[in-house]
Design a protein around this motif. Structure first.
Motif, PDB file in Angstrom:
ATOM      1  N   THR A  14       0.818  -1.206   0.000  1.00  0.00           N
ATOM      2  CA  THR A  14       0.000   0.000   0.000  1.00  0.00           C
ATOM      3  C   THR A  14       0.854   1.258   0.000  1.00  0.00           C
ATOM      4  OG1 THR A  14      -0.171  -0.069   2.412  1.00  0.00           O
ATOM      5  CG2 THR A  14      -1.952  -1.102   1.159  1.00  0.00           C
ATOM      6  N   GLN A  15       2.034   1.209   0.653  1.00  0.00           N
ATOM      7  CA  GLN A  15       2.917   2.381   0.633  1.00  0.00           C
ATOM      8  C   GLN A  15       4.382   2.063   0.886  1.00  0.00           C
ATOM      9  OE1 GLN A  15       2.077   5.229   3.734  1.00  0.00           O
ATOM     10  NE2 GLN A  15       1.541   3.643   5.203  1.00  0.00           N
ATOM     11  N   TYR A  16       4.708   0.828   1.223  1.00  0.00           N
ATOM     12  CA  TYR A  16       6.095   0.506   1.577  1.00  0.00           C
ATOM     13  C   TYR A  16       6.745  -0.520   0.652  1.00  0.00           C
ATOM     14  CZ  TYR A  16       5.164   2.970   5.955  1.00  0.00           C
ATOM     15  OH  TYR A  16       4.850   3.920   6.900  1.00  0.00           O
ATOM     16  N   GLY A  17       6.239  -0.687  -0.567  1.00  0.00           N
ATOM     17  CA  GLY A  17       6.820  -1.646  -1.497  1.00  0.00           C
ATOM     18  C   GLY A  17       8.003  -1.111  -2.274  1.00  0.00           C
ATOM     19  N   GLY A  18       8.167   0.204  -2.261  1.00  0.00           N
ATOM     20  CA  GLY A  18       9.311   0.827  -2.930  1.00  0.00           C
ATOM     21  C   GLY A  18      10.258   1.377  -1.885  1.00  0.00           C
ATOM     22  N   PHE A  19      10.581   2.661  -2.003  1.00  0.00           N
ATOM     23  CA  PHE A  19      11.460   3.300  -1.025  1.00  0.00           C
ATOM     24  C   PHE A  19      10.759   3.409   0.320  1.00  0.00           C
ATOM     25  CE2 PHE A  19      12.986   7.151   1.153  1.00  0.00           C
ATOM     26  CZ  PHE A  19      14.304   6.778   1.323  1.00  0.00           C
ATOM     27  N   ARG A  20      11.527   3.185   1.371  1.00  0.00           N
ATOM     28  CA  ARG A  20      11.016   3.327   2.737  1.00  0.00           C
ATOM     29  C   ARG A  20      11.901   4.308   3.497  1.00  0.00           C
ATOM     30  NH1 ARG A  20      10.629  -3.168   3.889  1.00  0.00           N
ATOM     31  NH2 ARG A  20       8.941  -3.571   2.397  1.00  0.00           N
ATOM     32  N   PRO A  21      11.307   5.310   4.125  1.00  0.00           N
ATOM     33  CA  PRO A  21      12.115   6.213   4.942  1.00  0.00           C
ATOM     34  C   PRO A  21      12.598   5.486   6.204  1.00  0.00           C
ATOM     35  CG  PRO A  21       9.797   6.713   5.212  1.00  0.00           C
ATOM     36  CD  PRO A  21       9.888   5.667   4.138  1.00  0.00           C
ATOM     37  N   GLN A  22      13.588   6.041   6.856  1.00  0.00           N
ATOM     38  CA  GLN A  22      14.137   5.428   8.061  1.00  0.00           C
ATOM     39  C   GLN A  22      13.077   5.254   9.145  1.00  0.00           C
ATOM     40  OE1 GLN A  22      17.322   4.103   8.375  1.00  0.00           O
ATOM     41  NE2 GLN A  22      17.298   4.498   6.174  1.00  0.00           N
ATOM     42  N   SER A  23      12.070   6.106   9.176  1.00  0.00           N
ATOM     43  CA  SER A  23      11.016   6.028  10.194  1.00  0.00           C
ATOM     44  C   SER A  23      10.012   4.907   9.929  1.00  0.00           C
ATOM     45  CB  SER A  23      10.269   7.360  10.292  1.00  0.00           C
ATOM     46  OG  SER A  23       9.636   7.648   9.048  1.00  0.00           O
ATOM     47  N   CYS A  24      10.113   4.254   8.782  1.00  0.00           N
ATOM     48  CA  CYS A  24       9.175   3.177   8.447  1.00  0.00           C
ATOM     49  C   CYS A  24       9.315   2.049   9.470  1.00  0.00           C
ATOM     50  CB  CYS A  24       9.460   2.663   7.047  1.00  0.00           C
ATOM     51  SG  CYS A  24       8.472   1.220   6.599  1.00  0.00           S
ATOM     52  N   PRO A  25       8.196   1.567   9.991  1.00  0.00           N
ATOM     53  CA  PRO A  25       8.268   0.491  10.986  1.00  0.00           C
ATOM     54  C   PRO A  25       8.640  -0.869  10.388  1.00  0.00           C
ATOM     55  CG  PRO A  25       5.980   0.986  10.471  1.00  0.00           C
ATOM     56  CD  PRO A  25       6.819   2.005   9.755  1.00  0.00           C
ATOM     57  N   ILE A  26       8.668  -0.978   9.081  1.00  0.00           N
ATOM     58  CA  ILE A  26       8.997  -2.242   8.416  1.00  0.00           C
ATOM     59  C   ILE A  26      10.462  -2.218   8.005  1.00  0.00           C
ATOM     60  CG2 ILE A  26       8.488  -3.733   6.436  1.00  0.00           C
ATOM     61  CD1 ILE A  26       5.678  -2.424   6.421  1.00  0.00           C
ATOM     62  N   GLY A  27      11.205  -3.218   8.427  1.00  0.00           N
ATOM     63  CA  GLY A  27      12.608  -3.339   8.028  1.00  0.00           C
ATOM     64  C   GLY A  27      13.571  -2.615   8.940  1.00  0.00           C
ATOM     65  N   ALA A  28      14.790  -3.098   8.956  1.00  0.00           N
ATOM     66  CA  ALA A  28      15.865  -2.498   9.754  1.00  0.00           C
ATOM     67  C   ALA A  28      16.335  -1.198   9.106  1.00  0.00           C
ATOM     68  CB  ALA A  28      17.022  -3.483   9.859  1.00  0.00           C
ATOM     69  N   ALA A  29      17.066  -0.403   9.871  1.00  0.00           N
ATOM     70  CA  ALA A  29      17.553   0.899   9.373  1.00  0.00           C
ATOM     71  C   ALA A  29      18.370   0.749   8.093  1.00  0.00           C
ATOM     72  CB  ALA A  29      18.373   1.590  10.451  1.00  0.00           C
ATOM     73  N   GLY A  30      19.133  -0.302   7.982  1.00  0.00           N
ATOM     74  CA  GLY A  30      19.970  -0.496   6.807  1.00  0.00           C
ATOM     75  C   GLY A  30      19.347  -1.372   5.739  1.00  0.00           C
ATOM     76  N   SER A  31      18.035  -1.597   5.805  1.00  0.00           N
ATOM     77  CA  SER A  31      17.388  -2.487   4.835  1.00  0.00           C
ATOM     78  C   SER A  31      17.553  -1.971   3.411  1.00  0.00           C
ATOM     79  CB  SER A  31      15.902  -2.661   5.159  1.00  0.00           C
ATOM     80  OG  SER A  31      15.154  -1.558   4.698  1.00  0.00           O
ATOM     81  N   SER A  32      17.486  -2.880   2.468  1.00  0.00           N
ATOM     82  CA  SER A  32      17.636  -2.505   1.057  1.00  0.00           C
ATOM     83  C   SER A  32      16.593  -1.491   0.615  1.00  0.00           C
ATOM     84  CB  SER A  32      17.566  -3.753   0.176  1.00  0.00           C
ATOM     85  OG  SER A  32      18.653  -4.606   0.437  1.00  0.00           O
ATOM     86  N   HIS A  33      15.355  -1.640   1.092  1.00  0.00           N
ATOM     87  CA  HIS A  33      14.306  -0.674   0.745  1.00  0.00           C
ATOM     88  C   HIS A  33      14.650   0.714   1.267  1.00  0.00           C
ATOM     89  CE1 HIS A  33      10.978  -3.115  -0.932  1.00  0.00           C
ATOM     90  NE2 HIS A  33      11.432  -4.080  -0.156  1.00  0.00           N
ATOM     91  N   LYS A  34      15.228   0.794   2.450  1.00  0.00           N
ATOM     92  CA  LYS A  34      15.554   2.088   3.060  1.00  0.00           C
ATOM     93  C   LYS A  34      16.814   2.708   2.463  1.00  0.00           C
ATOM     94  CE  LYS A  34      13.062   1.203   7.326  1.00  0.00           C
ATOM     95  NZ  LYS A  34      13.118   1.125   8.798  1.00  0.00           N
ATOM     96  N   GLN A  35      17.521   1.930   1.657  1.00  0.00           N
ATOM     97  CA  GLN A  35      18.697   2.449   0.969  1.00  0.00           C
ATOM     98  C   GLN A  35      18.428   2.727  -0.513  1.00  0.00           C
ATOM     99  OE1 GLN A  35      21.288   3.368   2.784  1.00  0.00           O
ATOM    100  NE2 GLN A  35      20.107   2.611   4.513  1.00  0.00           N
ATOM    101  N   GLY A  36      17.205   2.441  -0.969  1.00  0.00           N
ATOM    102  CA  GLY A  36      16.877   2.640  -2.379  1.00  0.00           C
ATOM    103  C   GLY A  36      17.380   1.509  -3.256  1.00  0.00           C
ATOM    104  N   GLN A  37      17.589   0.328  -2.655  1.00  0.00           N
ATOM    105  CA  GLN A  37      18.163  -0.781  -3.394  1.00  0.00           C
ATOM    106  C   GLN A  37      17.230  -1.987  -3.525  1.00  0.00           C
ATOM    107  OE1 GLN A  37      21.743  -0.698  -0.780  1.00  0.00           O
ATOM    108  NE2 GLN A  37      22.852  -0.781  -2.718  1.00  0.00           N
TER     109      GLN A  37
END
Length: 135
Positions: A59-82
């Motif tokens: 719904t909103q977290y399948g692409g880029f995720r900001p660091q504040s996103c509750p899904i995934g660790a801080a260094g997750s691939s989504h949070k790095q744009g990867q």
């Protein structure tokens, strides 16, 4: 195919959408879009997700995720744009992809058993180095 605007979604003004992450995302989308084009040519029907009006899952977290996103660790691939999650409601894309295809496009994916109805693709190798990995 997936545009950078679709990938970043409502986070385009977020401080976490840095130049480095934008560059990672641009490269990711080049590789993913080439794979998706090959899938289409192979007869795989790609469908837009009604929640995102794109090929991006969720719904909103399948692409880029900001660091504040509750899904995934801080260094997750989504949070790095990867990484991106592709809408795959019948798992046809995941069924078509194999490690040779992933190697051809320089991508990695979470194992289909862990991604029912979507396909997680990333340009970042997991610690195992395997093209298809369990998260």
């Amino acid at each position: 195919m997936i545009t950078i605007e679709q990938y970043v979604g409502k986070w385009s003004e977020n401080e976490d959408w840095t130049e480095v992450r934008q560059a990672y995302a641009a490269q990711l989308l080049i590789q993913v879009n080439k794979l998706l084009e090959a899938a289409k040519k192979a007869g795989i029907e790609l469908k837009n997700n009604p929640n995102t009006d794109s090929l991006i899952s969720g719904t909103q977290y399948g692409g880029f995720r900001p660091q504040s996103c509750p899904i995934g660790a801080a260094g997750s691939s989504h949070k790095q744009g990867q990484a991106v999650d592709i809408f795959d409601p019948q798992n046809k894309l995941d069924g078509w992809i194999n490690d040779a295809i992933l190697t051809q496009y320089g991508l990695y994916r979470e194992h289909p058993d862990a991604t029912i109805r979507w396909c997680h693709l990333s340009t970042r190798a997991p610690k195992s180095g395997r093209r298809t990995f369990l998260p």
